[in-house]
Design a protein around this motif. Structure first.
Motif, mmCIF file in Angstrom:
data_model
loop_
_atom_site.group_PDB
_atom_site.id
_atom_site.type_symbol
_atom_site.label_atom_id
_atom_site.label_comp_id
_atom_site.label_asym_id
_atom_site.label_seq_id
_atom_site.Cartn_x
_atom_site.Cartn_y
_atom_site.Cartn_z
ATOM 1 N N PRO A 88 -55.734 71.424 47.425
ATOM 2 C CA PRO A 88 -54.350 70.932 47.559
ATOM 3 C C PRO A 88 -53.900 70.102 46.361
ATOM 4 O O PRO A 88 -52.725 70.144 45.992
ATOM 5 N N GLU A 89 -54.811 69.382 45.741
ATOM 6 C CA GLU A 89 -54.432 68.565 44.584
ATOM 7 C C GLU A 89 -54.126 69.388 43.336
ATOM 8 O O GLU A 89 -53.680 68.835 42.320
ATOM 9 N N ASP A 90 -54.358 70.698 43.386
ATOM 10 C CA ASP A 90 -53.958 71.576 42.292
ATOM 11 C C ASP A 90 -52.482 71.963 42.394
ATOM 12 O O ASP A 90 -51.944 72.607 41.490
ATOM 13 N N THR A 91 -51.838 71.577 43.491
ATOM 14 C CA THR A 91 -50.422 71.889 43.662
ATOM 15 C C THR A 91 -49.607 71.258 42.539
ATOM 16 O O THR A 91 -49.682 70.054 42.295
ATOM 17 N N ALA A 92 -48.831 72.090 41.841
ATOM 18 C CA ALA A 92 -48.063 71.616 40.695
ATOM 19 C C ALA A 92 -47.234 72.767 40.147
ATOM 20 O O ALA A 92 -47.440 73.939 40.505
ATOM 21 N N VAL A 93 -46.323 72.418 39.251
ATOM 22 C CA VAL A 93 -45.694 73.429 38.405
ATOM 23 C C VAL A 93 -46.576 73.581 37.170
ATOM 24 O O VAL A 93 -46.897 72.592 36.513
ATOM 25 N N TYR A 94 -46.961 74.809 36.886
ATOM 26 C CA TYR A 94 -47.849 75.093 35.756
ATOM 27 C C TYR A 94 -47.032 75.624 34.586
ATOM 28 O O TYR A 94 -46.240 76.565 34.751
ATOM 29 N N TYR A 95 -47.245 75.005 33.432
ATOM 30 C CA TYR A 95 -46.503 75.349 32.226
ATOM 31 C C TYR A 95 -47.428 75.948 31.169
ATOM 32 O O TYR A 95 -48.529 75.432 30.937
ATOM 33 N N CYS A 96 -46.943 76.957 30.521
ATOM 34 C CA CYS A 96 -47.605 77.556 29.380
ATOM 35 C C CYS A 96 -47.084 76.891 28.111
ATOM 36 O O CYS A 96 -45.897 76.545 28.034
ATOM 37 N N ALA A 97 -47.951 76.732 27.116
ATOM 38 C CA ALA A 97 -47.538 76.085 25.879
ATOM 39 C C ALA A 97 -48.189 76.760 24.681
ATOM 40 O O ALA A 97 -49.274 77.334 24.795
ATOM 41 N N ALA A 98 -47.513 76.661 23.535
ATOM 42 C CA ALA A 98 -48.019 77.216 22.277
ATOM 43 C C ALA A 98 -48.020 76.130 21.214
ATOM 44 O O ALA A 98 -47.108 75.301 21.160
ATOM 45 N N LYS A 99 -49.038 76.168 20.346
ATOM 46 C CA LYS A 99 -49.269 75.092 19.375
ATOM 47 C C LYS A 99 -49.267 75.700 17.981
ATOM 48 O O LYS A 99 -50.297 76.121 17.474
ATOM 49 N N LEU A 100 -48.077 75.749 17.344
ATOM 50 C CA LEU A 100 -47.955 76.431 16.070
ATOM 51 C C LEU A 100 -48.147 75.519 14.866
ATOM 52 O O LEU A 100 -48.782 75.898 13.890
ATOM 53 N N PHE A 101 -47.563 74.349 14.883
ATOM 54 C CA PHE A 101 -47.402 73.568 13.657
ATOM 55 C C PHE A 101 -48.588 72.672 13.355
ATOM 56 O O PHE A 101 -48.735 72.203 12.237
ATOM 57 N N ASN A 102 -49.395 72.415 14.340
ATOM 58 C CA ASN A 102 -50.596 71.609 14.147
ATOM 59 C C ASN A 102 -51.681 72.214 15.016
ATOM 60 O O ASN A 102 -52.047 71.664 16.056
#
Length: 126
Positions: A88-102
């Protein structure tokens, strides 16, 4: 500019599994790490996992290590998060991210990531 679209969220019972996907577009030919963050109902956005371009290096927050697996298929411009033994503690909105500049290091810091998806809701019932 990198455009990220997540999918695969949903409602699952505790102990169940889900697989999230994130499709990236834009910046053809660029090689960059990708990662997952999440934001629960009572916490800020927190780091979940990250993977380098080649996939030879992965990082996880302690609370998901051994339960979640991050992977990517560069031919499909897609990153995945396989989530097993969900709690239950995994409940969340999950976001994808990209790391280009660093692109190297500091994966757990939100301000080190350059592009974000809109998020996908994961709800784990007890």
């Amino acid at each position: 500019q990198v455009h990220l679209v997540e999918s695969g969220g949903g409602l699952v019972q505790a102990g169940g599994s889900l697989r999230l996907s994130c499709v990236a577009s834009g910046q053809p030919g660029s090689r960059y790490p990708m990662g997952w963050f999440r934001q629960g109902p009572r916490i800020g956005r927190e780091f979940v996992a990250a993977i380098t371009w080649s996939g030879d290096e992965t990082h996880y927050t302690n609370s998901v290590r051994g339960r979640f697996t991050i992977s990517r298929d560069n031919a499909k411009n897609t990153m995945y998060l396989q989530m097993n033994s969900l709690k239950p503690e995994d409940t969340a909105v999950y976001y994808c991210a990209a790391k280009l500049f660093n692109p190297t290091g500091n994966y757990e810091y939100e301000n080190q990531w350059d592009y974000w998806g809109q998020g996908t809701q994961v709800t784990v019932s007890s």
